[in-house]
Design a protein around this motif. Structure first.
Motif, PDB file in Angstrom:
ATOM      1  N   MET A 110       0.850  -1.190   0.000  1.00  0.00           N
ATOM      2  CA  MET A 110       0.000   0.000   0.000  1.00  0.00           C
ATOM      3  C   MET A 110       0.886   1.241   0.000  1.00  0.00           C
ATOM      4  O   MET A 110       1.780   1.372   0.834  1.00  0.00           O
ATOM      5  N   GLN A 111       0.642   2.115  -0.970  1.00  0.00           N
ATOM      6  CA  GLN A 111       1.376   3.375  -1.040  1.00  0.00           C
ATOM      7  C   GLN A 111       0.642   4.346  -1.949  1.00  0.00           C
ATOM      8  O   GLN A 111      -0.192   3.946  -2.767  1.00  0.00           O
ATOM      9  N   ASP A 112       0.949   5.628  -1.782  1.00  0.00           N
ATOM     10  CA  ASP A 112       0.358   6.649  -2.651  1.00  0.00           C
ATOM     11  C   ASP A 112       0.908   6.466  -4.057  1.00  0.00           C
ATOM     12  O   ASP A 112       2.112   6.250  -4.242  1.00  0.00           O
ATOM     13  N   GLN A 113       0.015   6.533  -5.043  1.00  0.00           N
ATOM     14  CA  GLN A 113       0.396   6.314  -6.437  1.00  0.00           C
ATOM     15  C   GLN A 113       0.310   7.605  -7.245  1.00  0.00           C
ATOM     16  O   GLN A 113      -0.438   8.517  -6.902  1.00  0.00           O
ATOM     17  N   PHE A 114       1.030   7.649  -8.335  1.00  0.00           N
ATOM     18  CA  PHE A 114       1.065   8.848  -9.166  1.00  0.00           C
ATOM     19  C   PHE A 114      -0.298   9.194  -9.751  1.00  0.00           C
ATOM     20  O   PHE A 114      -0.553  10.336 -10.110  1.00  0.00           O
ATOM     21  N   TRP A 115      -1.217   8.232  -9.847  1.00  0.00           N
ATOM     22  CA  TRP A 115      -2.536   8.499 -10.415  1.00  0.00           C
ATOM     23  C   TRP A 115      -3.526   9.016  -9.362  1.00  0.00           C
ATOM     24  O   TRP A 115      -4.699   9.197  -9.633  1.00  0.00           O
ATOM     25  N   ILE A 128      -6.017 -16.132  -4.371  1.00  0.00           N
ATOM     26  CA  ILE A 128      -6.866 -15.114  -5.003  1.00  0.00           C
ATOM     27  C   ILE A 128      -6.127 -13.785  -5.006  1.00  0.00           C
ATOM     28  O   ILE A 128      -5.534 -13.377  -4.013  1.00  0.00           O
ATOM     29  N   TRP A 129      -6.177 -13.106  -6.149  1.00  0.00           N
ATOM     30  CA  TRP A 129      -5.516 -11.813  -6.322  1.00  0.00           C
ATOM     31  C   TRP A 129      -6.472 -10.684  -5.958  1.00  0.00           C
ATOM     32  O   TRP A 129      -7.633 -10.700  -6.360  1.00  0.00           O
ATOM     33  N   TRP A 130      -5.969  -9.714  -5.194  1.00  0.00           N
ATOM     34  CA  TRP A 130      -6.759  -8.572  -4.721  1.00  0.00           C
ATOM     35  C   TRP A 130      -6.048  -7.265  -5.037  1.00  0.00           C
ATOM     36  O   TRP A 130      -4.819  -7.186  -4.957  1.00  0.00           O
ATOM     37  N   MET A 131      -6.823  -6.233  -5.369  1.00  0.00           N
ATOM     38  CA  MET A 131      -6.339  -4.854  -5.457  1.00  0.00           C
ATOM     39  C   MET A 131      -7.131  -4.057  -4.422  1.00  0.00           C
ATOM     40  O   MET A 131      -8.347  -4.151  -4.373  1.00  0.00           O
ATOM     41  N   ILE A 132      -6.421  -3.288  -3.613  1.00  0.00           N
ATOM     42  CA  ILE A 132      -7.050  -2.423  -2.625  1.00  0.00           C
ATOM     43  C   ILE A 132      -6.720  -1.000  -3.035  1.00  0.00           C
ATOM     44  O   ILE A 132      -5.547  -0.653  -3.173  1.00  0.00           O
ATOM     45  N   ASP A 133      -7.747  -0.183  -3.270  1.00  0.00           N
ATOM     46  CA  ASP A 133      -7.469   1.192  -3.651  1.00  0.00           C
ATOM     47  C   ASP A 133      -8.415   2.153  -2.942  1.00  0.00           C
ATOM     48  O   ASP A 133      -9.608   1.946  -2.898  1.00  0.00           O
ATOM     49  N   TYR A 134      -7.818   3.178  -2.365  1.00  0.00           N
ATOM     50  CA  TYR A 134      -8.569   4.239  -1.696  1.00  0.00           C
ATOM     51  C   TYR A 134      -8.260   5.546  -2.387  1.00  0.00           C
ATOM     52  O   TYR A 134      -7.111   5.882  -2.636  1.00  0.00           O
TER      53      TYR A 134
END
Length: 138
Positions: A110-115, A128-134
């Protein structure tokens, strides 16, 4: 309106996996856990009777569904799909990520992304593959 939900298949591990997901996200199974042995009009081998035929876990406005494969059926776990979860806060994103990654493999912490999103991805202990996005409201 069309709704899209995720459906997962396991080889005898559905109940264990869904109890784990229930511990992460909370909630109760809709209609309980249906077993292959509950099907009428079909001869089910003894080793398949306790396998999960269907389970549904509500998560927010969506549902996660799953079942076990029939014994002897092929199951190929791959990285060609992810379940994307968008928590309501950065803290909840961290909590969900930490819980799902326990015993699994972190692909991107988890980290801040350029987008503009706080994002991470992982494979849980069930493959199982997971994406967590806030994304904070602007």
């Amino acid at each position: 309106m069309t709704k899209l939900n995720s459906y997962l298949n396991f080889d005898g591990k559905t109940e264990e996996a869904f109890n784990f997901y229930k511990s992460v996200f909370g909630g109760e199974f809709l209609g309980g856990i249906h077993r292959m042995g509950d099907m009428s009009g079909m001869e089910i081998p003894e080793e398949a009777k306790n396998r999960v035929l269907h389970v549904t876990l509500p998560i927010g406005d969506d549902v996660l569904m799953g079942s076990d494969i029939f014994p002897g059926s092929p199951l190929v776990q791959g990285n060609n799909n992810y379940i994307s979860v968008s928590p309501d806060s950065r803290e909840e994103a961290d909590r969900v990520f930490a819980a799902l990654s326990e015993g699994g493999v972190v692909e991107m912490p988890m980290q801040d992304q350029f987008w503009g999103e706080y994002f991470g991805s992982l494979q849980d202990k069930f493959g199982i593959w997971w994406m967590i996005d806030y994304r904070a409201e602007d």
